[in-house]
Every structure is written in C-alpha cells, then in structure tokens.
Scaffold this active site. Structure first.
Site, mmCIF file in Angstrom:
data_model
loop_
_atom_site.group_PDB
_atom_site.id
_atom_site.type_symbol
_atom_site.label_atom_id
_atom_site.label_comp_id
_atom_site.label_asym_id
_atom_site.label_seq_id
_atom_site.Cartn_x
_atom_site.Cartn_y
_atom_site.Cartn_z
ATOM 1 N N GLY A 106 19.122 9.540 -1.995
ATOM 2 C CA GLY A 106 18.708 9.583 -3.284
ATOM 3 C C GLY A 106 18.436 7.936 -3.484
ATOM 4 O O GLY A 106 18.315 7.126 -2.526
ATOM 5 N N CYS A 107 18.292 7.553 -4.735
ATOM 6 C CA CYS A 107 17.934 6.279 -5.303
ATOM 7 C C CYS A 107 18.995 5.055 -4.493
ATOM 8 O O CYS A 107 20.069 5.546 -4.748
ATOM 9 C CB CYS A 107 18.271 6.227 -6.987
ATOM 10 S SG CYS A 107 17.920 4.416 -7.624
ATOM 11 N N PHE A 108 18.430 4.152 -4.082
ATOM 12 C CA PHE A 108 19.194 3.158 -3.485
ATOM 13 C C PHE A 108 20.321 2.435 -4.250
ATOM 14 O O PHE A 108 21.349 1.870 -3.817
ATOM 15 C CB PHE A 108 18.600 2.562 -2.391
ATOM 16 C CG PHE A 108 17.338 1.564 -2.924
ATOM 17 C CD1 PHE A 108 16.929 1.301 -4.186
ATOM 18 C CD2 PHE A 108 16.339 1.354 -2.035
ATOM 19 C CE1 PHE A 108 15.953 0.625 -4.633
ATOM 20 C CE2 PHE A 108 15.034 0.744 -2.312
ATOM 21 C CZ PHE A 108 15.084 0.318 -3.560
ATOM 22 N N TRP A 109 19.800 2.256 -5.644
ATOM 23 C CA TRP A 109 20.788 1.613 -6.477
ATOM 24 C C TRP A 109 22.082 2.142 -6.563
ATOM 25 O O TRP A 109 23.190 1.270 -6.303
ATOM 26 C CB TRP A 109 20.311 1.633 -7.872
ATOM 27 C CG TRP A 109 19.205 0.918 -8.147
ATOM 28 C CD1 TRP A 109 18.371 -0.040 -7.089
ATOM 29 C CD2 TRP A 109 18.106 1.125 -9.114
ATOM 30 N NE1 TRP A 109 17.126 -0.306 -7.720
ATOM 31 C CE2 TRP A 109 16.888 0.290 -8.876
ATOM 32 C CE3 TRP A 109 18.108 1.942 -10.356
ATOM 33 C CZ2 TRP A 109 15.793 0.307 -9.736
ATOM 34 C CZ3 TRP A 109 16.781 1.944 -11.146
ATOM 35 C CH2 TRP A 109 15.951 1.153 -10.913
ATOM 36 N N HIS A 138 24.637 8.810 -8.822
ATOM 37 C CA HIS A 138 25.603 8.976 -7.790
ATOM 38 C C HIS A 138 27.108 8.656 -8.213
ATOM 39 O O HIS A 138 27.225 7.852 -9.108
ATOM 40 C CB HIS A 138 25.385 8.011 -6.662
ATOM 41 C CG HIS A 138 24.100 8.140 -5.868
ATOM 42 N ND1 HIS A 138 23.154 7.541 -6.401
ATOM 43 C CD2 HIS A 138 23.960 8.634 -4.757
ATOM 44 C CE1 HIS A 138 22.063 7.931 -5.379
ATOM 45 N NE2 HIS A 138 22.357 8.772 -4.634
#
Length: 163
Positions: free
Chosen positions: A12-15, A155
């Site tokens: 998912g979003c790497f942040w 996350h």
C-alpha cells in the site's frame, strides 16, 4: 558488530509502511521508492507497474527477515488485491521482492503461517516478485509522516505476532 541487510516490500501507500518500520528494533534505515515496474527513473506522477515500496536496512543480529515479514503481515491487509484503504491500483499491491532462494523460502513459510492462522477474513494475495531495482522516491515522500504528522495512512498494527 552490525550485519546490515536489505529487505524490499510493498503493502500500500509507502508513507504508512515506512513510518511503522522505521522505528522497529534492528531497523537502521528506511527509504520509500518505486519497485517492480516498467520504466527507468520513475516518479510519483509516472511509475507504471511499479509498487510503492520500501527499502528496509536492518541489522540481522537484532532482527530477522522472518520477523520483518511477520510485522509486514500485521500492518497491512494482505488479502486485498491491489488495494489498501482508499488507495486502489497495482501501485498499492502487496508484494515481497525476493533477492534469493532463502528469502523466497522464508516468505513462503510466513505466508503459510499467516494463512493457517485464519486471522484475516481471506487468503493472502501477496505476490513474490524477483527483486530488480529499487528507485528512491522524491525527497518530499521520504519520512513523509514525520514531516506531516497528520498525513494520510491506512497502516497500523492489527495483530500480535504470527510467529
């Protein structure tokens, strides 16, 4: 003495992934970027086929590849195809980028453990892809949630260890 190794994952979003992994015991560095796609020098606006991934540099004397993967399966939903939270598309796929046979064997073992646990409402769809090249993302994306503490993430730690 440190024994530094690298692991490459996407979930998912790497942040959000980076924000959780950067503070794990044994993790020495994290960097977000693009991996597994079709073009050289990808950017946030142009990364066809690339996943938003993270490069984790870790001390194998303090944590193991298996423990990193255990945590990976606890902080994102590995049962949704090309999706995490509000993010849709192959950029947000769940993938482990394998560097050698040993990593492949460990990844397969952990996936079986996660599936056998039946904690998720479906089977793991995480793919195992060969590691090719990791392209670091733009500086504005590195440590994004440190710079923007109210920024978006889907996350969080959902379970205790599978191991």
């Amino acid at each position: 003495m440190e024994d530094l190794k690298k692991a490459y994952i996407a979930g998912g979003c790497f942040w959000g992934m980076e924000d959780l992994f950067r503070v794990r015991q044994g993790v020495r560095d994290t960097e977000v970027g693009y991996i597994g796609g079709q073009n050289d020098n990808p950017t946030y606006q142009n990364h066809p086929g690339h996943a938003e991934g993270i490069e984790i540099t870790y001390d194998s004397n303090e944590t193991s590849y298996k423990e990193l993967l255990d945590y990976f399966f606890r902080v994102h939903d590995p049962t949704t195809l090309d999706r995490q939270g509000n993010d849709l598309g192959s950029s947000y796929r769940s993938t482990i980028f394998i560097q050698d046979k040993k990593e492949q064997d460990i990844a397969e073992q952990v996936i079986n453990i996660v599936n056998d646990s039946e904690r998720w409402n479906g089977k793991v769809v995480t793919t195992l892809e060969p590691f090719t090249k990791f392209w670091p993302a733009e500086e504005s994306h590195q440590d994004y949630l440190v710079k923007n503490p109210n920024g978006y993430t889907c996350h969080f730690e959902r379970f205790g260890t599978f191991l």
